[in-house]
Scaffold this active site. Structure first.
Site, PDB file in Angstrom:
ATOM      1  N   LYS A  35       0.939  -1.319  -0.099  1.00  0.00           N
ATOM      2  CA  LYS A  35       0.072   0.018   0.151  1.00  0.00           C
ATOM      3  C   LYS A  35       0.995   1.251  -0.089  1.00  0.00           C
ATOM      4  O   LYS A  35       0.374   2.338  -0.055  1.00  0.00           O
ATOM      5  CB  LYS A  35      -0.889  -0.131   1.188  1.00  0.00           C
ATOM      6  CG  LYS A  35      -1.813  -1.057   0.999  1.00  0.00           C
ATOM      7  CD  LYS A  35      -2.899  -0.978   2.360  1.00  0.00           C
ATOM      8  CE  LYS A  35      -3.973  -2.318   2.253  1.00  0.00           C
ATOM      9  NZ  LYS A  35      -4.782  -2.154   3.370  1.00  0.00           N
ATOM     10  N   TYR A  80      -5.412 -14.131  -1.931  1.00  0.00           N
ATOM     11  CA  TYR A  80      -6.439 -12.890  -1.320  1.00  0.00           C
ATOM     12  C   TYR A  80      -7.846 -13.475  -1.866  1.00  0.00           C
ATOM     13  O   TYR A  80      -8.104 -14.287  -2.766  1.00  0.00           O
ATOM     14  CB  TYR A  80      -6.040 -11.702  -2.220  1.00  0.00           C
ATOM     15  CG  TYR A  80      -4.477 -11.292  -1.817  1.00  0.00           C
ATOM     16  CD1 TYR A  80      -4.047 -11.486  -0.212  1.00  0.00           C
ATOM     17  CD2 TYR A  80      -3.949 -10.523  -2.764  1.00  0.00           C
ATOM     18  CE1 TYR A  80      -2.734 -10.982  -0.058  1.00  0.00           C
ATOM     19  CE2 TYR A  80      -2.768 -10.037  -2.297  1.00  0.00           C
ATOM     20  CZ  TYR A  80      -1.814 -10.408  -1.195  1.00  0.00           C
ATOM     21  OH  TYR A  80      -0.739  -9.939  -0.907  1.00  0.00           O
ATOM     22  N   HIS A 124     -13.700 -20.392   5.939  1.00  0.00           N
ATOM     23  CA  HIS A 124     -12.420 -21.070   6.394  1.00  0.00           C
ATOM     24  C   HIS A 124     -12.992 -22.607   5.591  1.00  0.00           C
ATOM     25  O   HIS A 124     -13.867 -23.040   5.347  1.00  0.00           O
ATOM     26  CB  HIS A 124     -12.279 -21.256   7.820  1.00  0.00           C
ATOM     27  CG  HIS A 124     -11.449 -19.902   7.907  1.00  0.00           C
ATOM     28  ND1 HIS A 124     -10.246 -19.743   7.801  1.00  0.00           N
ATOM     29  CD2 HIS A 124     -11.834 -18.635   8.950  1.00  0.00           C
ATOM     30  CE1 HIS A 124      -9.507 -18.473   8.242  1.00  0.00           C
ATOM     31  NE2 HIS A 124     -10.775 -17.965   8.691  1.00  0.00           N
ATOM     32  N   ILE A 128     -13.638 -25.395   7.144  1.00  0.00           N
ATOM     33  CA  ILE A 128     -14.756 -26.190   7.589  1.00  0.00           C
ATOM     34  C   ILE A 128     -16.155 -25.955   6.737  1.00  0.00           C
ATOM     35  O   ILE A 128     -16.851 -26.547   6.482  1.00  0.00           O
ATOM     36  CB  ILE A 128     -15.056 -25.905   9.221  1.00  0.00           C
ATOM     37  CG1 ILE A 128     -16.202 -26.941   9.639  1.00  0.00           C
ATOM     38  CG2 ILE A 128     -15.387 -24.445   9.259  1.00  0.00           C
ATOM     39  CD1 ILE A 128     -16.125 -26.888  11.121  1.00  0.00           C
ATOM     40  N   ASP A 186      -8.420 -27.159   3.411  1.00  0.00           N
ATOM     41  CA  ASP A 186      -7.068 -26.356   2.974  1.00  0.00           C
ATOM     42  C   ASP A 186      -6.056 -27.004   2.156  1.00  0.00           C
ATOM     43  O   ASP A 186      -5.583 -26.377   1.490  1.00  0.00           O
ATOM     44  CB  ASP A 186      -6.626 -25.914   4.369  1.00  0.00           C
ATOM     45  CG  ASP A 186      -7.291 -24.762   4.911  1.00  0.00           C
ATOM     46  OD1 ASP A 186      -8.015 -24.193   4.158  1.00  0.00           O
ATOM     47  OD2 ASP A 186      -7.065 -24.203   6.226  1.00  0.00           O
TER      48      ASP A 186
END
Length: 418
Positions: free
Chosen positions: A98, A120, A162, A164, A192
């Protein structure tokens, strides 16, 4: 799933003393600063959490030169850097995306890289000036890997999530557990890392092969929901064939079958049983102290509750390690359920060097194994910003010579969740 049909070499029960954890690379494991089939491949990882860092670690384990671009502020879910094994075999630079000049520094890396990986939310990399179009403008042969939970498009693409939730939506979570109980959470390994990291690695390496032939890179959209769903392909086939019920705890391979499940032992431990084939089943029940010919027909599901009760009572008569000694080295397809600490000392895994001690941490060794170009644990987990000057020199990106001091773990918010 299928054990070998070759007869096992039976041996005496293992001694009570745990196997020593290897501190040396076994056969097929290399040491040194250059090792692995991906030596010469350059990877840029835009720092995040979960599956993208693990995918970059896999590439680093295989010899790639991985540069992780860390933020000045550490992610909320980060741990102390020296223990973060997902950052082993990497170098770290700190860049404030940034700040003026931040995106240009990353584009300088991208211009010299083979692969860029980011995790992202969709659109974040573009807003920061380091999206696929920005990076491929300076390097048309670049492979740009994108790791998200929901994917780059669709109604949920912009929402947080996430592991789960992703495996719940993909149908996997509902498959795990007893029929009369709640779904069982399999840590964050299934979504994941299996449905996410591994598919990202396959994708970027396949795209890299194509780029080296055609001279043009491409964008790889690796979504955890896609990878997790893909893992169910075989089960989906059985469901279509009518050999799988669409409900947990009611099938051959999900715990309903008495010879494919877990049993508690007399000391509170557990044994895992996978005696599917008839000859392995006969070995299992014989070593359990039962007579195969006197048992109910195992192929009739109506007999499964009776068999489960018989097996459960037998396992309760001795402790886990006693049963492990009975079944060790046989074709019964039975194994003790070990903790993470115990697994590192398992004699077979110790012999292979599956777990090793490196840089003061017990950790899995690189996998898989290569006969000619084995991977290695070349570097400890990278400390954020520790390699700005080194990478600036090696990659010839002068903008990295002025690093921004990283914050303490947990002090900064993430730019975007998966």
């Amino acid at each position: 799933m299928s054990p070998t049909d070759e007869p096992a070499h039976h041996s005496s029960p293992p001694s009570a003393a745990p196997a020593a954890l290897t501190k040396r690379p076994p056969a097929g494991r290399a040491v040194g600063q250059q090792a692995g089939p991906l030596v010469g491949t350059r990877v840029v990882e835009l720092a995040g959490i979960g599956p993208a860092p693990f995918a970059a670690m896999l590439l680093g384990d295989l010899g790639a030169d991985v540069v992780r671009v860390d933020r000045p502020a550490a992610p909320e879910l980060s741990i102390e850097p020296r223990f973060d094994l997902a950052n082993r075999n990497k170098r770290s630079v700190v860049v404030d995306l940034k700040a003026p000049g931040g995106p240009a520094a990353v584009l300088g890396l991208a211009a010299r890289a083979d692969i860029v990986i980011e995790g992202y939310r969709p659109g974040v990399a573009e807003r920061l000036g380091v999206g696929p179009d920005h990076c491929r403008a300076v390097n048309p042969a670049l492979v740009y890997g994108r790791m998200t939970g929901w994917g780059q498009d669709g109604p949920l693409a912009g929402t947080a999530g996430h592991d789960i939730g992703y495996i719940a939506a993909a149908g996997l979570l509902g498959m795990i557990g007893a029929p009369d109980g709640p779904p069982v959470v399999p840590a964050n390994l299934l979504g994941d890392y299996a449905g996410g990291s591994l598919y990202l690695v396959v994708g970027v390496l396949a795209a890299l092969l194509k780029a080296r032939v055609a001279g043009a890179g491409q964008v790889v959209d690796a979504a955890i929901v896609d990878g997790a769903a893909h893992l169910t392909s075989v089960v989906r086939g059985m469901l279509a064939a009518g050999t799988w019920r669409d409900g947990r705890g009611s099938n051959l391979l999900d715990g309903a079958c008495p010879y494919y499940g877990v049993y508690e032992t007399g000391d509170g431990g557990w044994m895992a049983v996978g005696a599917l084939e008839p000859k392995f089943y006969d070995t299992f029940v014989t070593l359990l102290g039962l007579t195969p010919a006197e048992l109910p027909d195992r192929t009739a599901e109506r007999n499964w509750p009776v068999l489960r009760s018989l097996f459960a009572r037998r396992f309760k008569t001795a402790g886990r390690d006693e049963w492990a000694a009975v079944f060790e080295g046989t074709d019964a397809c039975v194994a003790p359920v070990l903790s993470l600490s115990e697994a590192a000392r398992h004699p077979h895994l110790a012999h292979r060097g599956t777990y090793t001690e490196a840089h003061g941490i017990t950790q899995p060794a690189p996998a898989p194994r290569f006969s000619a170009t084995p991977g290695a644990l070349r570097r400890p987990p990278a400390r954020p910003g520790a390699h700005n000057a080194e990478v600036a020199r090696d990659w010839q990106v002068d903008a990295l010579r002025q690093p921004t001091a990283p914050a303490e773990p947990g002090s900064g918010a993430r730019e975007g969740d998966r």
